[in-house]
Enzyme design. Sequence first.
Site, PDB file in Angstrom:
ATOM      1  N   HIS A 185      50.592  21.430  86.108  1.00 59.86           N
ATOM      2  CA  HIS A 185      50.978  20.398  87.065  1.00 59.86           C
ATOM      3  C   HIS A 185      50.715  20.942  88.462  1.00 59.86           C
ATOM      4  O   HIS A 185      51.281  21.953  88.866  1.00 59.86           O
ATOM      5  CB  HIS A 185      52.451  20.016  86.919  1.00 59.86           C
ATOM      6  CG  HIS A 185      52.879  18.933  87.854  1.00 59.86           C
ATOM      7  ND1 HIS A 185      52.837  17.597  87.516  1.00 59.86           N
ATOM      8  CD2 HIS A 185      53.332  18.973  89.136  1.00 59.86           C
ATOM      9  CE1 HIS A 185      53.252  16.862  88.530  1.00 59.86           C
ATOM     10  NE2 HIS A 185      53.558  17.675  89.534  1.00 59.86           N
ATOM     11  N   CYS A 186      49.843  20.257  89.184  1.00 63.35           N
ATOM     12  CA  CYS A 186      49.436  20.735  90.507  1.00 63.35           C
ATOM     13  C   CYS A 186      50.279  20.058  91.582  1.00 63.35           C
ATOM     14  O   CYS A 186      50.190  18.836  91.756  1.00 63.35           O
ATOM     15  CB  CYS A 186      47.950  20.441  90.739  1.00 63.35           C
ATOM     16  SG  CYS A 186      47.355  21.011  92.347  1.00 63.35           S
ATOM     17  N   PRO A 187      51.095  20.803  92.307  1.00 64.73           N
ATOM     18  CA  PRO A 187      51.908  20.173  93.356  1.00 64.73           C
ATOM     19  C   PRO A 187      51.086  19.736  94.554  1.00 64.73           C
ATOM     20  O   PRO A 187      51.536  18.888  95.337  1.00 64.73           O
ATOM     21  CB  PRO A 187      52.899  21.285  93.734  1.00 64.73           C
ATOM     22  CG  PRO A 187      52.201  22.546  93.386  1.00 64.73           C
ATOM     23  CD  PRO A 187      51.355  22.248  92.186  1.00 64.73           C
ATOM     24  N   ASP A 432      50.161  25.825  90.696  1.00 61.94           N
ATOM     25  CA  ASP A 432      49.011  26.434  91.343  1.00 61.94           C
ATOM     26  C   ASP A 432      49.389  27.716  92.048  1.00 61.94           C
ATOM     27  O   ASP A 432      48.577  28.617  92.175  1.00 61.94           O
ATOM     28  CB  ASP A 432      48.423  25.453  92.365  1.00 61.94           C
ATOM     29  CG  ASP A 432      47.548  24.413  91.678  1.00 61.94           C
ATOM     30  OD1 ASP A 432      47.143  24.672  90.541  1.00 61.94           O
ATOM     31  OD2 ASP A 432      47.296  23.346  92.268  1.00 61.94           O
TER      32      ASP A 432
END
Length: 439
Positions: A185-187, A432
């Site tokens: 999950h990429c913030p 990330d």
Amino acid sequence: MATPPQQSKPLRLYQAWKGNNRFFCGGRFIFGPDVSSLFLSTFLIAGPSITFCCQIIIKILKYEKLDMSEHVVHHPILGLPVLIVTLVITISDLMFLFMTSSRDPGIVPRNTRPPEVDEGFSVTTPSVEWISGRTPHLRIPRTKDVIVNGFSVKVKYCDTCMLYRPPRASHCSVCNNCVQKFDHHCPWVGQCIGLRNYRFFCLFISTSTFLCIYVFTFSWLNIITERNHYHNSVWKSMKGEVLSLVLIVYTFIIVWFVGGLTVFHFYLMSTNQTTYENFRYRYDKKENPYNKGFWGNFKDVFFSKTPPSMHDFRSLVIEEIVEAGSGSYTPNIGMDVMRPKEKIDIELGSKLSMDGNLSIPSILQNLDYSSIEDSANVKGRREDDGLDPFAFPVAQKPASHAPKHSMQKSYDEYGFSGDERASEGSDGSVKDDQVLQST
């Protein structure tokens, strides 16, 4: 007690969505719950690019005036071709960012109930851990084995989605969905990276890296070529070209993040791994069943057809609601409810069988349960109306005289708490920031 009156209300799927996603434009775009970070990423990309373009335009106008006054043609390094290329790269980068963030990453549809009993018992798996938190009469193996390209792969049961996850899928604790080929999950994009948007994510970080290198290079070239106007001193040229100096420092810092992330994901693509699998050392001691070779893996990412979404977020669904003033009510979801006599038989039989396979005493077998059943009808209806076997347990203050429910007994018996069930998908989120630290 009569069943409360109900009415059916047609809704779009995105309006009744159980995940944490946010929808826009009538369900045409799906984002993660942290979609606000998309604005920050857009600013970090567009801000320096617009500044660089403004500097180029100023240089073009400046040298046009010099050409008209001195009747000499000057060729500045920051000219119209550099401006056009900068605009093309910036627009492409923002487009890839939006395509990564606004599309379904490959969400797996949830089940409305656990797998059938036969399916749960027919699975051959060495796992000895069983799930029985929601349905006390149904035991489901925690994992089962499936064959992928001739290799045995374990797939895990998801308590939230009530299904066996497809191979390479994992549950994202941020979006609260199972995602196919879950990477992380990429913030920075506010979305999960999975099967359907991994290609655009790689293009996004690659374009960002190229944009940083491009601006960094031409900013240095501008300082070097402009030193002729500062007595051939690079230091004085840097003082005079402040915008170029600021862009050099900014791009130098950013390129270590996006550049390192790009290199890391190119390694993952070449070996056909996901970030989640790499961080779990999934293929360190065994062969990767998905590896198709160097060129085959890149072709699988960039030149394969993107599978269609498993959801139509604008499709109509029916939601049952209770009329005002009728009190709380949970709609029937199709599960058979046991009669009181059956509950007593099962509880006594299971408990005695666990205590040394003892048989039920004859006095209990011949006991007439009809009076118990009649007296428990009203109370049973109340309990059944307020108890959803598939809902998460809600902490309520129990009455001191209320007997312990059989579901709670089975729940404690197997040692599976609500916290463990809620943390089922928490290990599926790889940020990330962790990737950057590792690189």
